[in-house]
Design an enzyme around this catalytic site. Structure first.
Site, PDB file in Angstrom:
ATOM      1  N   ARG A 121       0.685  -1.309  -0.113  1.00 40.10           N
ATOM      2  CA  ARG A 121      -0.227   0.051   0.076  1.00 40.10           C
ATOM      3  C   ARG A 121       0.692   1.321  -0.075  1.00 40.10           C
ATOM      4  O   ARG A 121       0.612   2.366   0.503  1.00 40.10           O
ATOM      5  CB  ARG A 121      -0.950   0.062   1.263  1.00 40.10           C
ATOM      6  CG  ARG A 121      -1.918  -0.950   1.136  1.00 40.10           C
ATOM      7  CD  ARG A 121      -3.067  -0.852   1.972  1.00 40.10           C
ATOM      8  NE  ARG A 121      -4.051  -2.045   2.003  1.00 40.10           N
ATOM      9  CZ  ARG A 121      -3.900  -3.237   2.639  1.00 40.10           C
ATOM     10  NH1 ARG A 121      -3.057  -3.326   3.457  1.00 40.10           N
ATOM     11  NH2 ARG A 121      -4.755  -4.007   2.302  1.00 40.10           N
ATOM     12  N   LYS A 143       3.275  11.570 -11.793  1.00 37.92           N
ATOM     13  CA  LYS A 143       2.375  10.479 -12.637  1.00 37.92           C
ATOM     14  C   LYS A 143       3.115   9.314 -12.811  1.00 37.92           C
ATOM     15  O   LYS A 143       4.251   9.200 -13.110  1.00 37.92           O
ATOM     16  CB  LYS A 143       1.974  10.825 -13.958  1.00 37.92           C
ATOM     17  CG  LYS A 143       0.962  11.977 -13.971  1.00 37.92           C
ATOM     18  CD  LYS A 143       0.649  12.252 -15.432  1.00 37.92           C
ATOM     19  CE  LYS A 143      -0.457  13.489 -15.611  1.00 37.92           C
ATOM     20  NZ  LYS A 143      -0.744  13.883 -16.718  1.00 37.92           N
ATOM     21  N   GLU A 185       9.784  18.325 -25.623  1.00 40.37           N
ATOM     22  CA  GLU A 185       8.990  18.865 -24.259  1.00 40.37           C
ATOM     23  C   GLU A 185       9.815  20.120 -23.652  1.00 40.37           C
ATOM     24  O   GLU A 185       9.004  20.878 -23.403  1.00 40.37           O
ATOM     25  CB  GLU A 185       9.257  17.740 -23.130  1.00 40.37           C
ATOM     26  CG  GLU A 185       8.690  16.211 -23.565  1.00 40.37           C
ATOM     27  CD  GLU A 185       7.154  16.163 -23.626  1.00 40.37           C
ATOM     28  OE1 GLU A 185       6.476  17.268 -23.286  1.00 40.37           O
ATOM     29  OE2 GLU A 185       6.510  15.212 -23.993  1.00 40.37           O
ATOM     30  N   LYS A 227       7.787  23.018 -14.391  1.00 40.88           N
ATOM     31  CA  LYS A 227       6.837  21.836 -14.420  1.00 40.88           C
ATOM     32  C   LYS A 227       6.475  21.826 -12.800  1.00 40.88           C
ATOM     33  O   LYS A 227       5.112  21.759 -12.657  1.00 40.88           O
ATOM     34  CB  LYS A 227       7.490  20.543 -14.777  1.00 40.88           C
ATOM     35  CG  LYS A 227       6.529  19.327 -14.532  1.00 40.88           C
ATOM     36  CD  LYS A 227       6.512  18.239 -15.501  1.00 40.88           C
ATOM     37  CE  LYS A 227       5.500  17.277 -15.324  1.00 40.88           C
ATOM     38  NZ  LYS A 227       5.567  16.056 -15.981  1.00 40.88           N
ATOM     39  N   GLU A 237      -4.159  17.753 -12.040  1.00 42.30           N
ATOM     40  CA  GLU A 237      -4.610  17.866 -13.521  1.00 42.30           C
ATOM     41  C   GLU A 237      -6.056  18.407 -13.879  1.00 42.30           C
ATOM     42  O   GLU A 237      -6.724  17.682 -14.250  1.00 42.30           O
ATOM     43  CB  GLU A 237      -4.233  16.833 -14.750  1.00 42.30           C
ATOM     44  CG  GLU A 237      -4.121  17.418 -16.009  1.00 42.30           C
ATOM     45  CD  GLU A 237      -3.530  16.500 -17.220  1.00 42.30           C
ATOM     46  OE1 GLU A 237      -2.637  15.869 -16.795  1.00 42.30           O
ATOM     47  OE2 GLU A 237      -3.993  16.465 -18.395  1.00 42.30           O
ATOM     48  N   ARG A 241      -2.578  22.528 -15.049  1.00 41.03           N
ATOM     49  CA  ARG A 241      -1.550  21.416 -15.550  1.00 41.03           C
ATOM     50  C   ARG A 241      -1.988  20.890 -16.720  1.00 41.03           C
ATOM     51  O   ARG A 241      -1.189  20.434 -17.509  1.00 41.03           O
ATOM     52  CB  ARG A 241      -1.973  20.096 -14.408  1.00 41.03           C
ATOM     53  CG  ARG A 241      -0.767  19.162 -14.725  1.00 41.03           C
ATOM     54  CD  ARG A 241      -0.581  18.388 -13.516  1.00 41.03           C
ATOM     55  NE  ARG A 241       0.595  17.135 -13.938  1.00 41.03           N
ATOM     56  CZ  ARG A 241       1.134  16.265 -13.472  1.00 41.03           C
ATOM     57  NH1 ARG A 241       0.854  16.473 -11.866  1.00 41.03           N
ATOM     58  NH2 ARG A 241       1.875  15.357 -13.759  1.00 41.03           N
ATOM     59  N   ASN A 245      -0.392  19.955 -21.763  1.00 39.73           N
ATOM     60  CA  ASN A 245      -0.852  19.062 -23.159  1.00 39.73           C
ATOM     61  C   ASN A 245      -0.677  19.814 -24.270  1.00 39.73           C
ATOM     62  O   ASN A 245      -1.109  19.100 -25.458  1.00 39.73           O
ATOM     63  CB  ASN A 245      -2.176  18.602 -22.798  1.00 39.73           C
ATOM     64  CG  ASN A 245      -2.194  17.628 -21.797  1.00 39.73           C
ATOM     65  OD1 ASN A 245      -1.673  16.637 -21.759  1.00 39.73           O
ATOM     66  ND2 ASN A 245      -2.933  17.790 -20.840  1.00 39.73           N
ATOM     67  N   HIS A 248      -0.006  17.873 -27.573  1.00 41.19           N
ATOM     68  CA  HIS A 248      -0.046  16.504 -27.272  1.00 41.19           C
ATOM     69  C   HIS A 248      -1.478  15.897 -27.579  1.00 41.19           C
ATOM     70  O   HIS A 248      -1.676  14.787 -27.916  1.00 41.19           O
ATOM     71  CB  HIS A 248      -0.096  16.171 -25.409  1.00 41.19           C
ATOM     72  CG  HIS A 248       1.476  16.334 -25.196  1.00 41.19           C
ATOM     73  ND1 HIS A 248       2.296  17.270 -25.330  1.00 41.19           N
ATOM     74  CD2 HIS A 248       2.020  15.346 -24.441  1.00 41.19           C
ATOM     75  CE1 HIS A 248       3.568  16.959 -24.727  1.00 41.19           C
ATOM     76  NE2 HIS A 248       3.135  15.653 -24.268  1.00 41.19           N
ATOM     77  N   HIS A 252      -0.875  12.919 -29.643  1.00 45.17           N
ATOM     78  CA  HIS A 252      -1.229  11.543 -29.360  1.00 45.17           C
ATOM     79  C   HIS A 252      -1.823  11.065 -30.411  1.00 45.17           C
ATOM     80  O   HIS A 252      -1.743   9.754 -30.783  1.00 45.17           O
ATOM     81  CB  HIS A 252      -2.237  11.741 -28.282  1.00 45.17           C
ATOM     82  CG  HIS A 252      -1.293  11.702 -26.852  1.00 45.17           C
ATOM     83  ND1 HIS A 252      -1.914  12.497 -25.678  1.00 45.17           N
ATOM     84  CD2 HIS A 252      -0.259  11.477 -26.379  1.00 45.17           C
ATOM     85  CE1 HIS A 252      -1.239  12.541 -24.715  1.00 45.17           C
ATOM     86  NE2 HIS A 252      -0.118  11.788 -25.288  1.00 45.17           N
ATOM     87  N   HIS A 264       7.318   9.404 -29.108  1.00 41.84           N
ATOM     88  CA  HIS A 264       6.442  10.745 -28.598  1.00 41.84           C
ATOM     89  C   HIS A 264       6.985  12.138 -28.916  1.00 41.84           C
ATOM     90  O   HIS A 264       6.040  12.816 -29.166  1.00 41.84           O
ATOM     91  CB  HIS A 264       6.398  10.512 -27.127  1.00 41.84           C
ATOM     92  CG  HIS A 264       5.674  11.378 -26.156  1.00 41.84           C
ATOM     93  ND1 HIS A 264       4.340  11.380 -26.252  1.00 41.84           N
ATOM     94  CD2 HIS A 264       6.066  12.093 -25.353  1.00 41.84           C
ATOM     95  CE1 HIS A 264       3.977  12.150 -25.473  1.00 41.84           C
ATOM     96  NE2 HIS A 264       4.966  12.767 -24.723  1.00 41.84           N
TER      97      HIS A 264
HETATM   98 ZN    ZN Z   1       4.995  14.519 -23.409  1.00 40.58          ZN
END
Ligand code: ZN
Ligand code: ADP
Length: 357
Positions: A121, A143, A185, A227, A237, A241, A245, A248, A252, A264
């Site tokens: 946990r 993340k 990025e 960041k 997010e 946040r 993106n 992105h 994506h 990416h």
């Molecule tokens: Zn990215």
């Protein structure tokens, strides 16, 4: 040595950036007294290149540690790897007084962070990111997670490390394509948040591409600071946040339509240029600023056009099913000038078509 603090109340942690830091991890951990034993998790490639240095640094300070490895590559980022690692942790008798060390790129960070979040946990972990992408992006913000056959990053958790240790000198062994991935990025941060940083990137392009120590260290520190500020304001997010993106939403769709053969960073580069077209068409961004952004992306050697053979209708269907789309409506992060963006879901089919072409 530069320290960027990620301010998240009780879960705050430092990002320490220093050339050669890998050889000083033993000292850093000894001072911070995070655990009685450390479990290093690395992919086989990174372990071959860098474990010995980490090992010497830890052993030199009498720190107890073990090493667990998995095969390098995104294919390892799945629940089977989490199950295997968790079993190994149990077999080593790892408990809550121990701490995991993620030594590697974004894949290793995501896997290790997720294992740390769910084993018993939750146990502590620290990150030693070794790709530019991980150093400026994925190691900051908490993340963690893995892919499912149904989609990328579908299982995971927000779980913050106790510290992040960044040694920019490890980038010397990084394949050039992986460096480019991270640079997309890096440019993103300039466009969404910091015009001065964008100008620095434009002026120091050659030094950065040649991994000049001071320039790359400064780039990493500035990206982590941006960041960290964004994440501290909106950890999960819900609002700010989302600016991360930029490039992105469309990126994506490009990645998915290419069946992930386009990496990416390349896809994000194409996505940023496509988003700018939408911003110009909506009179949010001047053509001049859009050109400057495109030039810097191209100047770093990143692609600016979506390959013509990619199926446009497939890309559009991915846009609608994007994890972050609300009720089938994707949102777009659009620059209003270099250093500032706005978020909107008010983008017509025609504008999307035009941006993809
Ligand atoms: Zn990215
Ligand atoms: P990312 O950080 O882009 O998410 P990965 O964790 O998959 O990606 O790392 C990309 C590849 O680069 C992997 O094959 C990994 O083993 C390798 N790698 C990571 N860091 C280094 C490094 N410093 N030197 C050489 N290869 C590295």
């Amino acid at each position: 040595m530069k320290i960027v603090e990620v301010g998240l109340g009780e879960r705050s942690y430092p990002i320490i950036v220093k050339t050669g830091l890998l050889d000083e991890i033993g000292t850093e951990l000894q001072e911070r007294k995070l655990a009685k034993r450390y479990i290093v998790i690395a992919d086989d490639k990174v372990a071959t290149i860098y474990f010995e240095r980490l090992c010497n640094s830890l052993a030199g300070k009498g720190i107890k540690f073990e090493l667990l490895t998995f095969p390098s590559g995104e294919e390892s980022k799945n629940l089977a790897t989490i199950a295997d690692l968790s079993s190994s942790l149990a077999q080593y008798g790892v408990d809550r007084k121990d701490c995991l060390i993620a030594l590697g790129g974004g894949v290793t960070g995501d896997i290790t962070g997720f294992a740390a979040a769910i084993y018993m946990r939750g146990i502590s972990f620290v990150q030693i990111p070794t790709t530019l992408l991980a150093q400026v992006d994925s190691s900051v913000g908490g993340k963690t997670g893995v892919d499912l056959p149904e989609g990328k990053n579908l299982v995971g958790s927000f779980y913050q490390p106790k510290a992040v240790f960044i040694d920019n000198s490890v980038l010397a062994t990084l394949p050039s394509g992986e460096l480019l991935n991270g640079l997309a990025e890096v440019i993103k941060y300039g466009v969404i948040y910091d015009r001065n940083f964008f100008e620095l990137l434009a002026n120091k392009q050659q030094q950065i591409l040649h991994l000049d120590e001071r320039s790359i260290e400064e780039v990493i520190v500035r990206c982590c600071s941006i960041k960290a500020a964004v994440v501290a304001a909106d950890e999960k997010e819900s609002n700010l946040r989302r600016i991360l993106n930029y490039g992105h939403t469309l990126g994506h769709a490009v990645e998915a339509a290419s069946n992930f053969s386009i990496p990416h960073g390349m896809a994000v580069a194409m996505g940023m240029v496509a988003a700018n077209k939408i911003a110009v068409a909506k009179s949010l961004l001047s053509l001049h600023e859009a050109e400057r952004i495109k030039n810097i992306i191209a100047g770093f050697g990143l692609p600016v056009a979506i390959p013509s053979e990619l199926d446009r209708s497939l890309m559009k269907s991915y846009l609608k099913t994007d994890k972050k789309a609300l009720a089938g409506k994707p949102f777009f992060v659009l620059p209003t000038c270099i250093g500032q963006v706005t978020i909107t879901d008010d983008v017509t089919e025609e504008l999307i078509d035009a941006a993809f072409n």
